[in-house]
Design a protein around this motif. Structure first.
Motif, PDB file in Angstrom:
ATOM      1  N   GLY A  84       0.918  -1.080  -0.028  1.00 55.07           N
ATOM      2  CA  GLY A  84      -0.058   0.085   0.002  1.00 55.07           C
ATOM      3  C   GLY A  84       0.872   1.244   0.040  1.00 55.07           C
ATOM      4  N   LEU A  85       0.433   2.485  -0.325  1.00 54.06           N
ATOM      5  CA  LEU A  85       1.254   3.589  -0.473  1.00 54.06           C
ATOM      6  C   LEU A  85       1.479   3.839   0.973  1.00 54.06           C
ATOM      7  CD1 LEU A  85       2.089   5.941  -2.248  1.00 54.06           C
ATOM      8  CD2 LEU A  85      -0.070   7.047  -1.738  1.00 54.06           C
ATOM      9  N   PRO A  86       0.872   3.851   1.980  1.00 53.49           N
ATOM     10  CA  PRO A  86       1.524   4.278   3.376  1.00 53.49           C
ATOM     11  C   PRO A  86       2.585   3.234   3.742  1.00 53.49           C
ATOM     12  CG  PRO A  86      -1.023   3.906   3.501  1.00 53.49           C
ATOM     13  CD  PRO A  86      -0.675   3.534   2.144  1.00 53.49           C
ATOM     14  N   GLN A  87       2.516   2.106   3.227  1.00 55.39           N
ATOM     15  CA  GLN A  87       3.696   1.156   3.554  1.00 55.39           C
ATOM     16  C   GLN A  87       4.850   1.617   2.794  1.00 55.39           C
ATOM     17  OE1 GLN A  87       1.849  -2.875   2.856  1.00 55.39           O
ATOM     18  NE2 GLN A  87       3.003  -3.629   4.606  1.00 55.39           N
ATOM     19  N   MET A  88       4.703   1.934   1.400  1.00 52.20           N
ATOM     20  CA  MET A  88       5.783   2.513   0.717  1.00 52.20           C
ATOM     21  C   MET A  88       6.315   3.900   1.280  1.00 52.20           C
ATOM     22  SD  MET A  88       5.096   1.455  -3.285  1.00 52.20           S
ATOM     23  CE  MET A  88       3.230   1.953  -3.421  1.00 52.20           C
ATOM     24  N   TYR A  89       5.366   4.556   1.629  1.00 56.85           N
ATOM     25  CA  TYR A  89       5.950   6.019   2.260  1.00 56.85           C
ATOM     26  C   TYR A  89       6.716   5.703   3.557  1.00 56.85           C
ATOM     27  CZ  TYR A  89       5.087  10.482   4.566  1.00 56.85           C
ATOM     28  OH  TYR A  89       5.138  11.664   5.072  1.00 56.85           O
ATOM     29  N   HIS A  90       6.539   4.929   4.308  1.00 60.35           N
ATOM     30  CA  HIS A  90       6.926   4.680   5.680  1.00 60.35           C
ATOM     31  C   HIS A  90       8.469   4.031   5.581  1.00 60.35           C
ATOM     32  CE1 HIS A  90       4.181   6.453   8.369  1.00 60.35           C
ATOM     33  NE2 HIS A  90       3.207   5.676   8.059  1.00 60.35           N
ATOM     34  N   LEU A  91       8.257   3.079   4.309  1.00 63.53           N
ATOM     35  CA  LEU A  91       9.735   2.211   3.946  1.00 63.53           C
ATOM     36  C   LEU A  91      10.647   3.220   3.611  1.00 63.53           C
ATOM     37  CD1 LEU A  91       8.400  -0.826   2.477  1.00 63.53           C
ATOM     38  CD2 LEU A  91       9.959  -0.814   4.618  1.00 63.53           C
ATOM     39  N   ARG A  92      10.259   4.304   2.510  1.00 65.78           N
ATOM     40  CA  ARG A  92      11.139   5.109   2.187  1.00 65.78           C
ATOM     41  C   ARG A  92      11.512   6.292   3.267  1.00 65.78           C
ATOM     42  NH1 ARG A  92       9.495   8.832  -2.915  1.00 65.78           N
ATOM     43  NH2 ARG A  92       7.885   9.690  -1.650  1.00 65.78           N
ATOM     44  N   GLY A  93      11.015   6.437   4.120  1.00 65.65           N
ATOM     45  CA  GLY A  93      11.115   7.181   5.408  1.00 65.65           C
ATOM     46  C   GLY A  93      12.365   6.471   6.070  1.00 65.65           C
ATOM     47  N   ARG A  94      12.620   5.315   5.874  1.00 62.83           N
ATOM     48  CA  ARG A  94      13.630   4.634   6.709  1.00 62.83           C
ATOM     49  C   ARG A  94      15.201   5.197   6.355  1.00 62.83           C
ATOM     50  NH1 ARG A  94      12.352   4.486  10.363  1.00 62.83           N
ATOM     51  NH2 ARG A  94      10.409   5.185   9.713  1.00 62.83           N
ATOM     52  N   VAL A  95      15.189   5.617   5.023  1.00 67.16           N
ATOM     53  CA  VAL A  95      16.561   6.308   4.719  1.00 67.16           C
ATOM     54  C   VAL A  95      16.409   7.641   4.430  1.00 67.16           C
ATOM     55  CG1 VAL A  95      17.172   4.147   3.548  1.00 67.16           C
ATOM     56  CG2 VAL A  95      15.613   5.979   2.178  1.00 67.16           C
ATOM     57  N   GLY A  96      17.729   8.319   4.416  1.00 66.26           N
ATOM     58  CA  GLY A  96      17.506   9.637   4.350  1.00 66.26           C
ATOM     59  C   GLY A  96      17.316  10.334   5.421  1.00 66.26           C
ATOM     60  N   ARG A  97      17.803   9.758   6.896  1.00 67.35           N
ATOM     61  CA  ARG A  97      17.657  10.403   8.059  1.00 67.35           C
ATOM     62  C   ARG A  97      18.683  11.394   8.454  1.00 67.35           C
ATOM     63  NH1 ARG A  97      13.845   7.141  10.547  1.00 67.35           N
ATOM     64  NH2 ARG A  97      13.462   8.659  12.110  1.00 67.35           N
ATOM     65  N   GLY A  98      19.940  11.446   7.636  1.00 64.65           N
ATOM     66  CA  GLY A  98      20.580  12.631   7.978  1.00 64.65           C
ATOM     67  C   GLY A  98      21.036  13.442   6.704  1.00 64.65           C
ATOM     68  N   ASP A  99      22.020  13.866   6.437  1.00 62.33           N
ATOM     69  CA  ASP A  99      22.270  14.962   5.501  1.00 62.33           C
ATOM     70  C   ASP A  99      22.759  14.346   3.971  1.00 62.33           C
ATOM     71  OD1 ASP A  99      21.960  16.719   7.525  1.00 62.33           O
ATOM     72  OD2 ASP A  99      24.207  17.100   7.839  1.00 62.33           O
ATOM     73  N   ARG A 100      22.873  13.294   4.258  1.00 65.15           N
ATOM     74  CA  ARG A 100      23.533  12.436   2.949  1.00 65.15           C
ATOM     75  C   ARG A 100      22.303  11.893   1.979  1.00 65.15           C
ATOM     76  NH1 ARG A 100      27.261   7.252   3.746  1.00 65.15           N
ATOM     77  NH2 ARG A 100      28.573   8.698   4.728  1.00 65.15           N
ATOM     78  N   GLN A 101      22.598  12.116   0.821  1.00 63.64           N
ATOM     79  CA  GLN A 101      21.672  11.916  -0.214  1.00 63.64           C
ATOM     80  C   GLN A 101      21.313  10.480  -0.202  1.00 63.64           C
ATOM     81  OE1 GLN A 101      20.117  13.783  -2.775  1.00 63.64           O
ATOM     82  NE2 GLN A 101      18.819  12.061  -2.816  1.00 63.64           N
ATOM     83  N   ALA A 102      19.729  10.057  -0.084  1.00 59.51           N
ATOM     84  CA  ALA A 102      19.294   8.708  -0.047  1.00 59.51           C
ATOM     85  C   ALA A 102      18.598   8.115  -1.293  1.00 59.51           C
ATOM     86  CB  ALA A 102      18.480   8.699   1.225  1.00 59.51           C
TER      87      ALA A 102
END
Length: 1014
Positions: free
Chosen positions: A773-791
């Motif tokens: 589902g879109l919420p699952q994909m949205y939250h999975l993408r939120g696992r990366v890019g938590r700092g300043d580095r390009q994710a």
């Protein structure tokens, strides 16, 4: 040139900066090359703090290298050549060459100087800049009257130029996410680019002192990177490092930790942090001064306990403190005192723009509050006015004036069902019946909330006073400046704790926006008041992560923190249970183990619940039992509509943090067929820059085959598997190993979706994403890019699989080219609405599905306001003020957003904020727009007092609910009575006068349910 002994292992970047300052500090120019990109900013910062002029070049990232990044690198390099100082670079840059168009001409814009607008526009168009309605990326420009926005090809930030006639009145950088100005400039140079040339930074350093840090490590990584690199722009030649080595000063940095005999013999010692014990730090400074040391305090803020000492204050930041025994000098940083290390506390972002594109796409289902569900066919201009064109059953068309856009929203179904029957345009009785039924259901829900709120307020609880000194120390140990939303949430939560009745607040916000910090501060307040805190989370992995964070931040302040979950050995768990019962454990983090009958607390004061909707039915029943009479802070990573949070205020207390995280870059997103070649390249490139990667497949079956496939293609890869069928200790150990950096890749099911934080993991490859589902994909993408580095996020599906219409729509939404552009913004809005439905138990609610979740939530908000005795907002008729708005806001998308936002404002301060945003982005608002904003401010203050407001030839006629009772209030703002109506002359008042009148009507926001909204 001095050399450092080969093989020296330096303890931190601040010591390296100190040693380098002796070697290169006197040089006009010098270059320092590091093998790890994570330390570039730290070293440049430490050099600056020690008085050495320094800068760093953008990191060379083969995964996202582009013309824009090439131009930025060239521009920064040219800037260093002209300005001088120490240049800190990522060592692969010295072995690279790339094709880049050099600057061919430029246009200088300076405040106070005349600007030939026609020549400037011709320059932009001839230089390849693309004209758009809203600037978000390099090479774009927009014009709105006397405001020009330009995103330079080589720049990291766009520029806003405001004209006053032919003269430049203002030049400022602005944030492409918030669209708000951030920093004023006196002059800016916009460059055009012409003939391409080959740029090789490593060959441009003839005669420049060079320090290569750990060249062996750089060389090995470079050979691997060059082998895998496929780019039409970029080339890497590791042999260039060989040529440079003969002229370089060599030293070995390793992992920036531990000490070395050479450094130790030199008399340099790294300081142990004081972890918030300011008294101990003060005594240490006194002892150093008494022993004849020179003490330099690197403090960005005043610390009263240290300000009276004879140490030298430096208004800067150093990553880690140390002392030099040979020169009898001490370098003490703010982080050493308060317990954090690294980059300076960074300022938080401003809130996101109110005017974001929200115009539905053609073909989208929409809901009109009065006519029901139709299909949006676009905007149409009729006789100089804009209308929304909506198709209903039997191809009948409704034209809705743009200024009534607030009545129209995209249809969002709670169960994700997008295809529904269109309503009849002439059959309003069917729609009205459905709407009335939904309104009754919303009212019943509102009354339930009303009853619970009243019961909670009737319980007395001693206010939590806390310890201001301890709270200040905890605040200073936070390595960021709080964002505006965070500060507001903190004020609301701590305000709840200071009241004489229990708190029940929901804190919502996206991953990484700082919700846990709010919970930490609340916990400190409660513990400092002599009570215990329980933090309840849905998974053992999240419990371990929260336990680590709470312990690191609170134990230095004397707080005893423990964990209780199935991972804790029974003897240890028994000891923790005993500590909770006897009161010597102050704070416990745990899973549903905390809900067991064997667990009791001596003086439990606060329950923090993370992601309550993820607990089972039985666990929720236990939660209801536990929270009786307690202060409760519920946290959810499910974003919800901001307006609903405001509507619930005072009934279901809610704080919404929507501010983008500081320094967060947009995650580069790929959607397409899976191939092993794609997965291997994505993972290899992430590992080459020292990072880690996730591979996610939301089915346990096949995970081992994925692991075998990667192992065969990438020998030596350190892999770990984690899924729900593994033993708890086994899965915990795998994830912990990944968190410690002992694994390169974590292969798992979607358990990584649940709030876990791995800042070094910045690539995620998702298999079979068409099943998510879109919420699952949205939250999975939120696992990366938590700092300043390009994710990077790769959402893949099997080659040749037939995608359903729903799957295609979800994948298209997640692949939106701009995270803050139209398509993604609308998808996020849908997520927010569905998230709110889930929080309020509406997932399978028939009434909500019939009218759409957004309208149902609006009905719920109105019912809540009525229950609080606020009354309804008056209708406002002021069509004359809409003339010429298209000249001021030329974009259809943004005009639509303006009318949506205007009618969703909730208070006078929000009106002022919108006026400020309009002024910043579009220039001074015309008289009609400012008057419309002033009338909205007045309208908000007259809720429940006036039912209708009509503007006619400069006079505002007010029709109150109770002409007699409303008299004193209306007289106070200068209105005069004529029969059953009252008249206010608004032409003479203007915007400021109307805002002043609205503020004069502001009634105190009481604690009771009958209090009117401010």
């Amino acid at each position: 040139m001095r050399s450092f002994p080969s093989g020296v292992k330096l303890p931190c970047t601040s010591v390296l900066a100190y040693l380098l300052s002796e070697v290169v500090g006197e040089s006009d120019r010098a270059v320092v090359a590091l093998p790890s990109e994570s330390n570039l900013s730290l070293l440049a910062q430490d050099l600056q703090a020690l008085g050495v002029k320094s800068s760093s070049l953008p990191v060379l990232d083969p995964l996202s290298f582009s013309e824009a990044s090439a131009r930025r690198t060239l521009s920064a390099f040219d800037g260093w050549l002209s300005e001088g100082g120490v240049l800190v670079v990522h060592s692969p840059l010295l072995a690279s060459s790339f094709e880049v168009e050099g600057p061919s001409s430029s246009f200088v814009v300076e405040v106070g100087r005349a600007l030939d607008l026609r020549s400037f526009v011709e320059f932009l168009e001839s230089s390849g800049f693309k004209r758009v309605s809203m600037v978000v990326g390099p090479g774009e420009w927009a014009r709105r009257g006397g405001i020009l926005d330009v995103f330079p090809f080589e720049g990291e930030h766009p520029v806003r130029v405001e004209l006053d006639g032919e003269s430049v009145d203002r030049v400022a950088l602005f944030d492409p996410v918030t669209q708000r100005s951030t920093r004023r400039l006196s002059v800016v140079q916009i460059s055009s680019y012409g003939e391409a040339k080959t740029f090789s930074p490593g060959t441009s350093l003839e005669g420049v002192p060079l320090v290569l840090v750990d060249p062996n490590r750089s060389r090995a990584a470079l050979f691997e990177a060059a082998e895998a690199l496929e780019s039409r722009l970029l080339r890497l030649d590791p042999r260039r490092l060989e040529a440079l080595s003969s002229s370089a000063v060599l030293c070995h940095l390793d992992e920036m930790e531990g000490d070395a005999s050479w450094v130790f013999e030199r008399g340099i010692r790294v300081l142990e942090p004081f972890k918030g014990d300011v008294g101990r730090a003060s005594k240490a400074v006194e002892l150093w001064l008494r022993d004849g040391f020179e003490v330099l305090l690197f403090l960005e803020e005043d610390v009263p306990e240290l300000s009276g000492l004879a140490a030298r204050r430096v208004s800067s930041h150093i990553s880690q403190g140390f002392l030099d025994l040979s020169k009898r000098r001490v370098f003490l940083g703010e982080g050493d005192v308060f317990g954090y290390r690294g980059l300076a506390r960074r300022a938080g972002s401003s809130s996101r723009s109110r005017l974001s594109p929200e115009l539905p796409s053609e073909g989208d289902l929409v809901v009109h509050a009065d006519y029901g569900i139709g299909r949006f066919l676009g905007l149409e201009r009729i006789e100089g006015k804009d209308y929304l064109k909506i198709e209903y059953r039997d191809s009948k068309i409704l034209f809705v004036p743009l200024h009534l856009a607030y009545k129209v929203d995209r249809y969002v179904g709670p169960a994700g069902r997008e295809e529904v029957e269109l309503d009849e345009l002439g059959g309003r009785s069917r729609w009205e019946k459905a709407r009335r039924k939904a309104a009754r259901a919303a009212f019943r829900r509102a009354m339930d909330l009303h009853r619970l709120y009243a019961e909670r307020k009737s319980r007395y609880r001693e206010p939590f006073g806390g310890d201001p000194d301890m709270e200040r120390l905890l605040e200073l140990s936070f390595p960021y400046r709080e964002t505006a939303d965070q500060l507001k949430a903190l004020e609301e939560v701590l305000g709840d704790l200071s009241r004489p009745y229990p708190m029940d607040r929901l804190l919502c916000g996206d991953a990484g926006v700082g919700k846990t910090e709010v919970a930490l501060r609340a916990a400190m307040r409660v513990v400092a008041s002599g009570k215990q805190v329980a933090v309840l989370v849905p998974t053992t992995l999240l419990a371990a992560q929260h336990f680590k964070l709470f312990r690191e931040r609170l134990e230095p302040l004397g707080v005893r923190v423990e964990m209780l979950s199935r991972l804790v050995p029974p003897p240890r768990a028994a000891r923790v249970v005993e500590g909770l019962r006897e009161g010597w454990v102050d704070l416990v983090v745990g899973t549903h183990s905390l809900l067991g009958k064997r667990v009791s607390f001596k003086r439990l004061g606060l329950l923090v619940v993370d992601e309550e909707h993820k607990f089972g039915v039985a666990q929720k029943e236990e939660l209801r039992r536990l929270r009786e009479g307690l202060d409760v802070l519920s946290i959810s990573a499910t974003p919800i509509p901001r307006t609903l949070g405001l509507a619930l205020g005072g009934m279901k207390d809610m704080s919404v943090i929507s501010t983008p995280p500081v320094g967060r870059r947009e995650v580069w997103t790929y959607v397409g067929p899976f191939s092993w070649d794609l997965a291997v390249k994505a993972i290899r490139r992430e590992l080459q820059r020292g990072g880690q990667a996730f591979v996610v497949r939301n089915r346990i079956e096949g995970l081992e085959e994925v692991a075998m496939g990667l192992s065969c293609r990438m020998p030596g890869l350190r892999l770990g598997l984690a899924h729900g069928r593994m033993g708890p200790s086994e899965s915990e150990e795998v994830v912990s190993s990944f968190a410690r950096g002992e694994l390169d890749v974590l292969i798992s099911t979607a358990i990584v979706e649940s709030g876990l934080d791995f800042p070094n993991a910045n690539t995620i490859v998702v298999l079979d994403s068409h099943l998510l589902g879109l919420p699952q994909m949205y939250h999975l993408r939120g696992r990366v890019g938590r700092g300043d580095r390009q994710a990077f996020a790769y959402f893949t599906y099997p080659e040749g699989v037939g995608l359903s219409e729903g799957a295609s729509m979800r994948l298209e939404a997640i692949s939106g080219t701009s995270a803050w552009g139209g398509g993604y913004h609308l998808a996020l809005r849908d997520l927010e609405i569905r998230g709110a439905g889930e929080l309020f138990g509406l997932k399978q609610h028939g009434d909500a599905e019939r009218v759409g979740l957004k309208l149902y939530l609006d009905l719920l908000g109105e019912a809540l306001r009525r229950a609080r005795g606020e009354g309804e907002l008056p209708e406002l008729s002021a069509p004359a003020l809409l003339e010429g708005l298209d000249l001021y806001i030329p974009s259809d998308q943004l005009r639509f957003a303006f009318f949506k936002v205007l009618w969703e404002l909730e208070g006078v301060e929000e009106v002022l904020d919108l006026e400020e945003e309009l002024r910043d982005r579009f220039g001074p608002p015309p008289w009609g727009v400012r008057l419309l904003l002033g009338l909205q401010a007045l309208r908000l203050s007259l809720r429940g007092v006036v039912r209708r407001m009509v503007l006619e030839r400069g006079s505002l006629r007010l029709f109150p609910e109770d002409p007699v009772g409303a008299g004193p209030l209306l007289e106070r703002m200068g209105a005069k009575r004529f029969g059953r109506a009252w008249t206010l002359e608004v032409s003479s008042l203007g915007f400021e006068g109307l805002v002043g009148a609205a503020r004069s009507l502001r009634r105190p926001k009481g604690e009771g349910l009958g209090a009117a909204a401010a």
